[in-house]
Scaffold this active site. Structure first.
Site, PDB file in Angstrom:
ATOM      1  N   ASN A  65       0.838  -1.193   0.000  1.00 53.45           N
ATOM      2  CA  ASN A  65       0.000   0.000   0.000  1.00 53.45           C
ATOM      3  C   ASN A  65       0.890   1.266   0.000  1.00 53.45           C
ATOM      4  OD1 ASN A  65      -1.387   2.231   1.223  1.00 53.45           O
ATOM      5  ND2 ASN A  65      -2.998   0.801   1.833  1.00 53.45           N
ATOM      6  N   LYS A  70       0.572   3.655   3.042  1.00 52.36           N
ATOM      7  CA  LYS A  70       1.227   3.163   4.261  1.00 52.36           C
ATOM      8  C   LYS A  70       2.741   3.335   4.143  1.00 52.36           C
ATOM      9  CE  LYS A  70      -1.720  -0.677   5.714  1.00 52.36           C
ATOM     10  NZ  LYS A  70      -1.652  -2.140   5.864  1.00 52.36           N
ATOM     11  N   ASP A 120       0.085  -5.691  10.846  1.00 55.58           N
ATOM     12  CA  ASP A 120      -1.237  -6.272  10.663  1.00 55.58           C
ATOM     13  C   ASP A 120      -2.191  -5.531  11.592  1.00 55.58           C
ATOM     14  OD1 ASP A 120      -2.609  -8.253   9.097  1.00 55.58           O
ATOM     15  OD2 ASP A 120      -3.097  -9.250  10.978  1.00 55.58           O
ATOM     16  N   THR A 121      -3.392  -5.255  11.081  1.00 52.54           N
ATOM     17  CA  THR A 121      -4.339  -4.431  11.832  1.00 52.54           C
ATOM     18  C   THR A 121      -5.697  -5.103  11.905  1.00 52.54           C
ATOM     19  OG1 THR A 121      -3.260  -2.371  11.188  1.00 52.54           O
ATOM     20  CG2 THR A 121      -5.565  -2.195  11.776  1.00 52.54           C
ATOM     21  N   PHE A 151     -10.734   4.845   4.597  1.00 52.14           N
ATOM     22  CA  PHE A 151     -10.984   3.540   3.986  1.00 52.14           C
ATOM     23  C   PHE A 151     -11.447   2.578   5.080  1.00 52.14           C
ATOM     24  CE2 PHE A 151      -7.456   0.881   5.499  1.00 52.14           C
ATOM     25  CZ  PHE A 151      -6.673   1.854   6.096  1.00 52.14           C
ATOM     26  N   ASP A 171     -13.408   3.224   8.604  1.00 50.73           N
ATOM     27  CA  ASP A 171     -13.298   4.617   9.068  1.00 50.73           C
ATOM     28  C   ASP A 171     -14.649   5.309   9.261  1.00 50.73           C
ATOM     29  OD1 ASP A 171     -10.590   4.596   9.301  1.00 50.73           O
ATOM     30  OD2 ASP A 171     -10.189   5.699   7.444  1.00 50.73           O
ATOM     31  N   LYS A 207      -6.306  12.130  11.183  1.00 50.08           N
ATOM     32  CA  LYS A 207      -6.474  10.712  11.536  1.00 50.08           C
ATOM     33  C   LYS A 207      -5.102  10.071  11.749  1.00 50.08           C
ATOM     34  CE  LYS A 207      -7.298   6.185   9.756  1.00 50.08           C
ATOM     35  NZ  LYS A 207      -7.471   5.317   8.610  1.00 50.08           N
ATOM     36  N   HIS A 255      -4.015   4.070  15.257  1.00 51.82           N
ATOM     37  CA  HIS A 255      -3.394   2.833  15.736  1.00 51.82           C
ATOM     38  C   HIS A 255      -2.050   2.589  15.039  1.00 51.82           C
ATOM     39  CE1 HIS A 255      -6.359   2.707  12.617  1.00 51.82           C
ATOM     40  NE2 HIS A 255      -5.818   1.635  12.079  1.00 51.82           N
TER      41      HIS A 255
HETATM   42  P1  IMP Z   1      -4.358  -4.417   7.290  1.00 47.65           P
HETATM   43  O1  IMP Z   1      -3.771  -5.459   8.173  1.00 47.65           O
HETATM   44  O2  IMP Z   1      -3.703  -3.067   7.455  1.00 47.65           O
HETATM   45  O3  IMP Z   1      -4.449  -4.840   5.858  1.00 47.65           O
HETATM   46  O4  IMP Z   1      -5.858  -4.183   7.785  1.00 47.65           O
HETATM   47  C1  IMP Z   1      -6.836  -5.207   7.766  1.00 47.65           C
HETATM   48  C2  IMP Z   1      -8.228  -4.598   7.626  1.00 47.65           C
HETATM   49  O5  IMP Z   1      -8.507  -3.757   8.743  1.00 47.65           O
HETATM   50  C3  IMP Z   1      -8.373  -3.705   6.397  1.00 47.65           C
HETATM   51  O6  IMP Z   1      -8.806  -4.455   5.287  1.00 47.65           O
HETATM   52  C4  IMP Z   1      -9.452  -2.723   6.848  1.00 47.65           C
HETATM   53  O7  IMP Z   1     -10.740  -3.268   6.668  1.00 47.65           O
HETATM   54  C5  IMP Z   1      -9.196  -2.596   8.326  1.00 47.65           C
HETATM   55  N1  IMP Z   1      -8.350  -1.412   8.620  1.00 47.65           N
HETATM   56  C6  IMP Z   1      -7.009  -1.381   8.815  1.00 47.65           C
HETATM   57  N2  IMP Z   1      -6.587  -0.143   9.083  1.00 47.65           N
HETATM   58  C7  IMP Z   1      -7.695   0.637   9.066  1.00 47.65           C
HETATM   59  C8  IMP Z   1      -7.904   2.036   9.268  1.00 47.65           C
HETATM   60  O8  IMP Z   1      -6.982   2.830   9.516  1.00 47.65           O
HETATM   61  N3  IMP Z   1      -9.178   2.456   9.157  1.00 47.65           N
HETATM   62  C9  IMP Z   1     -10.224   1.634   8.873  1.00 47.65           C
HETATM   63  N4  IMP Z   1     -10.086   0.333   8.667  1.00 47.65           N
HETATM   64  C10 IMP Z   1      -8.821  -0.165   8.763  1.00 47.65           C
END
Ligand code: IMP
Length: 199
Positions: A10, A13, A71-72, A154, A157, A177, A182
């Site tokens: 991304n 990011k 990872d989020t 995205f 949010d 933001k 996080h």
């Molecule tokens: P990733 O691990 O960063 O790919 O996040 C996994 C999923 O968490 C993403 O596909 C989003 O649906 C959600 N996500 C991660 N970061 C955010 C954010 O900053 N805002 C809103 N949704 C998020």
């Protein structure tokens, strides 16, 4: 100059990480820069750290350079922590961000404000050039709205309101933001850790 490979594809990011790490003399490389543009990792672990480790190890194993992977997930109290580690595919494989938001709002239908608490959490795994693994976390607390608000950002949010704020993440400017997110908090924790390794 020390090199560090970032596991994300991304561009936003990557840019955010570059800005936060700008004070260090580090050359930030993408997967593409190290010839791993096609590398796919199946994120099948049940923790953020487990998935971040998978991504970081997959790169380290191939290039033996230091690596950062993140990872989020969004963890909702009334849903016992769901969607959590499954946030990207909450509404099913190949679902859109909107599908996920709609499923979340439907699952929370009728749940009162005081039970709509939620947090975003990011785990960052760092593997140093010798192969030692480290991890840090960043979290932002808030709650899930009853309908979408705002058009920016995205993922989730538009349905997430950070604690102490009157706007959803989608209603904030990207910079606002990113200052409290996080991911930013996890990156700050990483910077703090990294600084200590440099003395
Ligand atoms: P990733 O691990 O960063 O790919 O996040 C996994 C999923 O968490 C993403 O596909 C989003 O649906 C959600 N996500 C991660 N970061 C955010 C954010 O900053 N805002 C809103 N949704 C998020």
């Amino acid at each position: 100059m020390k090199e560090i490979v970032i596991s994300t594809d991304n561009v936003d990011k990557l840019q955010e990480i570059k800005e936060i790490l700008a004070d260090f003399s580090l050359e930030i490389l993408s997967k593409k820069d190290v010839g791993l543009g096609d590398l796919e990792v199946i994120e099948d672990q049940d923790t953020l750290k487990g998935n971040a480790l998978l991504k970081a190890r997959a790169i380290y194993k191939r290039v033996h350079k230091s690596v950062l992977a993140d990872d989020t997930g969004l963890f909702v109290e009334a849903l016992n922590g769901a969607p959590g580690v499954y946030s990207a595919r909450y509404a099913g494989e190949d679902c859109s961000y909107k599908d996920n938001r709609e499923k979340l709002l439907a699952d929370l239908k009728g749940v009162p404000r005081e039970k709509r608490g939620a947090y975003f959490e990011t785990c960052i795994v760092y593997i140093d050039e010798r192969g030692e693994e480290h991890s840090v976390h960043g979290r932002v607390e808030g709650f899930i709205l009853t309908e979408e608000r705002g058009t920016g950002g995205f993922g989730y949010d538009a349905v997430f309101m950070p604690e102490g704020e009157t706007r959803s993440f989608s209603e904030m400017r990207e910079k606002e933001k990113n200052a409290i997110s996080h991911r930013k908090r996890a990156l700050e924790a990483f910077v703090k850790f990294y600084r200590k390794t440099q003395v």
